[in-house]
Design a protein around this motif. Structure first.
Motif, PDB file in Angstrom:
ATOM      1  N   ALA A 390      82.821  -5.992  58.136  1.00 20.70           N
ATOM      2  CA  ALA A 390      82.986  -5.991  59.585  1.00 20.70           C
ATOM      3  C   ALA A 390      83.661  -4.705  60.059  1.00 20.70           C
ATOM      4  CB  ALA A 390      83.803  -7.206  60.017  1.00 20.70           C
ATOM      5  N   MET A 391      84.638  -4.222  59.315  1.00 17.15           N
ATOM      6  CA  MET A 391      85.309  -2.978  59.678  1.00 17.15           C
ATOM      7  C   MET A 391      84.346  -1.794  59.613  1.00 17.15           C
ATOM      8  SD  MET A 391      88.688  -1.172  58.020  1.00 17.15           S
ATOM      9  CE  MET A 391      87.787  -0.417  56.667  1.00 17.15           C
ATOM     10  N   LEU A 392      83.535  -1.751  58.548  1.00 21.05           N
ATOM     11  CA  LEU A 392      82.550  -0.674  58.428  1.00 21.05           C
ATOM     12  C   LEU A 392      81.552  -0.728  59.580  1.00 21.05           C
ATOM     13  CD1 LEU A 392      81.886  -0.765  54.587  1.00 21.05           C
ATOM     14  CD2 LEU A 392      82.758   1.197  55.873  1.00 21.05           C
ATOM     15  N   ALA A 393      81.156  -1.932  59.994  1.00 25.64           N
ATOM     16  CA  ALA A 393      80.215  -2.058  61.101  1.00 25.64           C
ATOM     17  C   ALA A 393      80.781  -1.441  62.374  1.00 25.64           C
ATOM     18  CB  ALA A 393      79.865  -3.524  61.329  1.00 25.64           C
ATOM     19  N   GLU A 394      82.064  -1.667  62.627  1.00 29.07           N
ATOM     20  CA  GLU A 394      82.696  -1.070  63.810  1.00 29.07           C
ATOM     21  C   GLU A 394      82.706   0.448  63.713  1.00 29.07           C
ATOM     22  OE1 GLU A 394      86.559  -2.680  64.374  1.00 29.07           O
ATOM     23  OE2 GLU A 394      85.856  -4.728  64.796  1.00 29.07           O
ATOM     24  N   GLN A 395      83.006   0.977  62.534  1.00 26.64           N
ATOM     25  CA  GLN A 395      83.046   2.423  62.367  1.00 26.64           C
ATOM     26  C   GLN A 395      81.658   3.039  62.512  1.00 26.64           C
ATOM     27  OE1 GLN A 395      84.858   2.280  58.466  1.00 26.64           O
ATOM     28  NE2 GLN A 395      86.869   2.880  59.269  1.00 26.64           N
ATOM     29  N   ILE A 396      80.666   2.392  61.935  1.00 24.26           N
ATOM     30  CA  ILE A 396      79.292   2.889  62.029  1.00 24.26           C
ATOM     31  C   ILE A 396      78.809   2.828  63.470  1.00 24.26           C
ATOM     32  CG2 ILE A 396      76.906   2.318  61.397  1.00 24.26           C
ATOM     33  CD1 ILE A 396      78.071   1.484  58.622  1.00 24.26           C
ATOM     34  N   ASP A 397      79.155   1.751  64.174  1.00 24.76           N
ATOM     35  CA  ASP A 397      78.729   1.595  65.560  1.00 24.76           C
ATOM     36  C   ASP A 397      79.316   2.672  66.461  1.00 24.76           C
ATOM     37  OD1 ASP A 397      77.211  -0.089  67.442  1.00 24.76           O
ATOM     38  OD2 ASP A 397      79.162  -0.472  68.352  1.00 24.76           O
ATOM     39  N   ALA A 398      80.498   3.191  66.089  1.00 22.33           N
ATOM     40  CA  ALA A 398      81.147   4.233  66.895  1.00 22.33           C
ATOM     41  C   ALA A 398      80.503   5.598  66.707  1.00 22.33           C
ATOM     42  CB  ALA A 398      82.641   4.301  66.549  1.00 22.33           C
ATOM     43  N   GLU A 399      79.695   5.750  65.664  1.00 23.96           N
ATOM     44  CA  GLU A 399      78.998   7.008  65.442  1.00 23.96           C
ATOM     45  C   GLU A 399      77.705   7.032  66.268  1.00 23.96           C
ATOM     46  OE1 GLU A 399      80.095   8.133  60.860  1.00 23.96           O
ATOM     47  OE2 GLU A 399      78.603   6.561  61.174  1.00 23.96           O
ATOM     48  N   ASP A 400      77.247   8.212  66.582  1.00 25.12           N
ATOM     49  CA  ASP A 400      75.962   8.366  67.261  1.00 25.12           C
ATOM     50  C   ASP A 400      75.173   9.387  66.455  1.00 25.12           C
ATOM     51  OD1 ASP A 400      73.800   8.593  68.931  1.00 25.12           O
ATOM     52  OD2 ASP A 400      74.972   8.782  70.777  1.00 25.12           O
ATOM     53  N   GLY A 401      74.569   8.888  65.369  1.00 27.13           N
ATOM     54  CA  GLY A 401      73.962   9.788  64.396  1.00 27.13           C
ATOM     55  C   GLY A 401      72.823  10.612  64.949  1.00 27.13           C
ATOM     56  N   THR A 402      71.953   9.988  65.767  1.00 26.84           N
ATOM     57  CA  THR A 402      70.817  10.756  66.280  1.00 26.84           C
ATOM     58  C   THR A 402      71.277  11.835  67.257  1.00 26.84           C
ATOM     59  OG1 THR A 402      70.413   9.029  67.942  1.00 26.84           O
ATOM     60  CG2 THR A 402      69.112   8.940  65.911  1.00 26.84           C
ATOM     61  N   ALA A 403      72.290  11.537  68.060  1.00 28.00           N
ATOM     62  CA  ALA A 403      72.806  12.557  68.988  1.00 28.00           C
ATOM     63  C   ALA A 403      73.417  13.717  68.214  1.00 28.00           C
ATOM     64  CB  ALA A 403      73.841  11.950  69.926  1.00 28.00           C
ATOM     65  N   THR A 404      74.180  13.416  67.162  1.00 26.87           N
ATOM     66  CA  THR A 404      74.770  14.471  66.340  1.00 26.87           C
ATOM     67  C   THR A 404      73.680  15.318  65.701  1.00 26.87           C
ATOM     68  OG1 THR A 404      76.703  13.084  65.882  1.00 26.87           O
ATOM     69  CG2 THR A 404      76.300  14.920  64.383  1.00 26.87           C
ATOM     70  N   ALA A 405      72.616  14.670  65.248  1.00 27.15           N
ATOM     71  CA  ALA A 405      71.508  15.409  64.642  1.00 27.15           C
ATOM     72  C   ALA A 405      70.810  16.313  65.651  1.00 27.15           C
ATOM     73  CB  ALA A 405      70.509  14.434  64.027  1.00 27.15           C
ATOM     74  N   VAL A 406      70.597  15.805  66.867  1.00 33.48           N
ATOM     75  CA  VAL A 406      69.939  16.621  67.893  1.00 33.48           C
ATOM     76  C   VAL A 406      70.773  17.842  68.225  1.00 33.48           C
ATOM     77  CG1 VAL A 406      69.183  16.671  70.305  1.00 33.48           C
ATOM     78  CG2 VAL A 406      68.588  14.724  68.846  1.00 33.48           C
ATOM     79  N   ARG A 407      72.092  17.667  68.337  1.00 33.07           N
ATOM     80  CA  ARG A 407      72.954  18.829  68.616  1.00 33.07           C
ATOM     81  C   ARG A 407      72.842  19.867  67.490  1.00 33.07           C
ATOM     82  NH1 ARG A 407      73.219  15.742  72.253  1.00 33.07           N
ATOM     83  NH2 ARG A 407      71.385  16.990  72.658  1.00 33.07           N
ATOM     84  N   ALA A 408      72.807  19.393  66.243  1.00 33.65           N
ATOM     85  CA  ALA A 408      72.680  20.320  65.112  1.00 33.65           C
ATOM     86  C   ALA A 408      71.341  21.051  65.162  1.00 33.65           C
ATOM     87  CB  ALA A 408      72.843  19.564  63.801  1.00 33.65           C
ATOM     88  N   LEU A 409      70.271  20.322  65.463  1.00 28.71           N
ATOM     89  CA  LEU A 409      68.954  20.949  65.537  1.00 28.71           C
ATOM     90  C   LEU A 409      68.886  21.975  66.655  1.00 28.71           C
ATOM     91  CD1 LEU A 409      66.610  17.885  64.873  1.00 28.71           C
ATOM     92  CD2 LEU A 409      67.197  19.733  63.298  1.00 28.71           C
ATOM     93  N   GLU A 410      69.514  21.687  67.769  1.00 31.36           N
ATOM     94  CA  GLU A 410      69.533  22.653  68.889  1.00 31.36           C
ATOM     95  C   GLU A 410      70.232  23.933  68.483  1.00 31.36           C
ATOM     96  OE1 GLU A 410      69.414  19.524  72.678  1.00 31.36           O
ATOM     97  OE2 GLU A 410      71.335  20.179  71.843  1.00 31.36           O
ATOM     98  N   ARG A 411      71.339  23.803  67.737  1.00 35.41           N
ATOM     99  CA  ARG A 411      72.046  25.016  67.275  1.00 35.41           C
ATOM    100  C   ARG A 411      71.179  25.799  66.292  1.00 35.41           C
ATOM    101  NH1 ARG A 411      76.351  21.276  67.252  1.00 35.41           N
ATOM    102  NH2 ARG A 411      76.192  20.992  65.002  1.00 35.41           N
TER     103      ARG A 411
END
Length: 416
Positions: A390-411
């Motif tokens: 349950a704790m890991l689920a909360e931590q994973i939910d707080a991440e926005d992996g696709t947004a982070t990836a898009v920012r990296a691709l833009e750079r």
């Protein structure tokens, strides 16, 4: 950006890249996913462009997995894939000519992306939901089950040269005959370009695999790539809804495309007997034939169901340890037992146990009624597993992996 995303494999190899393509589209970029034809409908439903590649390879793998009796048969099956692989390389090049991308993202199994990007003179980004491509002293290449001294851990990543050694002739023919490029060394790792490491996106959570201390800036651990929330609106069969609404814990058991169908009947009986020994109920997913079983009062058999919909509705999950299935179980906050078969699956089994979200992995080849029942009983009745999941689920939910990836691709696209 016009991004061509190439991948190959089973649904777990497709869904993360479909999620990335969906996010790119939502943020105003053009994204086209290049993958086997059976995934077209799901991808196009996201409003994302689709180009077919590797369909014949996909069918060969699926046929082999449902009839093979073990890894030896899988190896023999792989020898028949040479022509299908050649066709896949050409299909990816044809897709690139139609799409005219300004950046290519590719799973290593797609093979052609690195070379097509070189031909077009555009940035190339490798991507894999497993920390497999970037050498580190923190742990060995994830196909090795136990850690080694730091220097040996780093050296183990020389395995990445296997692609060039095994497929170098095919790739060089593709480069010269279709792309008009010079031949490259059979000892190349295809992870360097102009003397520098190519960027890598790892769609995994840093809470599951902490960023290694010696990772270079070119390696990005972004967080998992999941589709938008609206894609949980799956219409479940009424009998499945009824089964899930009854009292008592329900365990999901499924081995996806793994398991090798020749032993499916015996394996299914072991699962049923173990579940009944524990006194639980089970959703059993047959997948590509890794398990065979019949529904009963305490067991409901399905072909498959979206993990994003199903896993939050069960008490615990038991599976083979594919990276996508592991991510889905953790996102749902469900304690997990992994029964690894091959490849990176022991790595994820070890991570789950080390994180405290489930028991020690139980290799599928070692399962018996008693051993599986003991692990499932532990899985269901150890409160610490559920709390950690349950704790890991909360931590994973707080991440926005696709947004982070898009920012990296833009750079990367902008030369940053």
């Amino acid at each position: 950006m016009r991004v061509l995303i190439a991948t190959f494999g089973t649904r777990g190899d497709i869904d993360p890249y479909a999620a990335l393509a969906e996010r790119l589209r939502r943020e105003g970029h053009v994204a086209v996913l290049c993958a086997p034809e059976p995934y077209r409908k799901d991808v196009e439903a996201l409003g994302v462009g689709f180009e077919p590649a590797g369909t014949e390879m996909h069918e060969i793998v699926r046929a082999g997995m449902t009839s093979a009796s073990g890894p030896g048969d899988a190896i023999r099956m792989a020898r028949r894939m040479t022509q299908a692989m050649r066709e896949s390389l050409q299909e990816q090049w044809q897709a690139a000519q139609r799409v005219e991308p300004t950046l290519i993202v590719s799973h290593p199994k797609a093979l052609a992306g690195f070379h097509i990007a070189e031909r077009l003179g555009i940035p190339f980004v490798a991507s894999l939901p497993l920390p497999f491509l970037t050498p580190t002293g923190d742990f060995p290449i994830p196909f090795i089950a136990r850690s080694l001294p730091r220097s040996a851990n780093r050296f183990s990543y020389q395995f990445n040269r296997f692609t060039a050694i095994a497929y170098g002739g095919m790739i060089n023919r593709f480069r010269s005959e279709h792309l008009g490029l010079r031949r490259v060394s059979r000892t190349s790792d295809y992870l360097h370009r102009n003397g520098e490491r190519v960027p890598v996106l790892y769609p995994i959570s840093r809470h599951v695999v902490p960023r290694p201390t010696d990772f270079p800036d070119s390696a990005h651990i972004t967080g998992y790539w999941f589709r938008g929330v609206g894609h949980t609106d799956w219409a479940a069969p009424p009998e499945l809804e009824t089964f899930l609404s009854a009292d008592g814990p329900v365990v999901y058991v499924g081995f996806g495309s793994m398991g090798f169908g020749a032993k499916a009947q015996a394996r299914g009986q072991i699962v049923l007997d173990a579940i009944r020994q524990v006194g639980a109920r089970a959703i059993v997913a047959t997948g590509w034939g890794g398990l065979l079983a019949s529904s009963a009062d305490d067991v409901h058999v399905i072909d498959d169901a979206p993990h994003q919909w199903l896993f939050p509705r069960v008490s615990a999950v038991v599976h083979h340890g594919g990276s996508g299935t592991t991510a889905a179980g953790l996102r749902a906050g469900r304690p997990t037992l992994i029964c690894p078969i091959l490849g990176d699956q022991p790595f994820w089994g070890s991570r789950i146990h080390e994180l405290g979200a489930g028991p020690r992995p139980l290799p599928l080849k070692k399962i018996g009624v008693d051993t599986l029942a003991q692990r499932i009983d532990d899985l269901l009745h150890t409160p610490a597993y559920a709390a950690k999941a349950a704790m890991l689920a909360e931590q994973i939910d707080a991440e926005d992996g696709t947004a982070t990836a898009v920012r990296a691709l833009e750079r990367i696209h902008g030369g940053g």
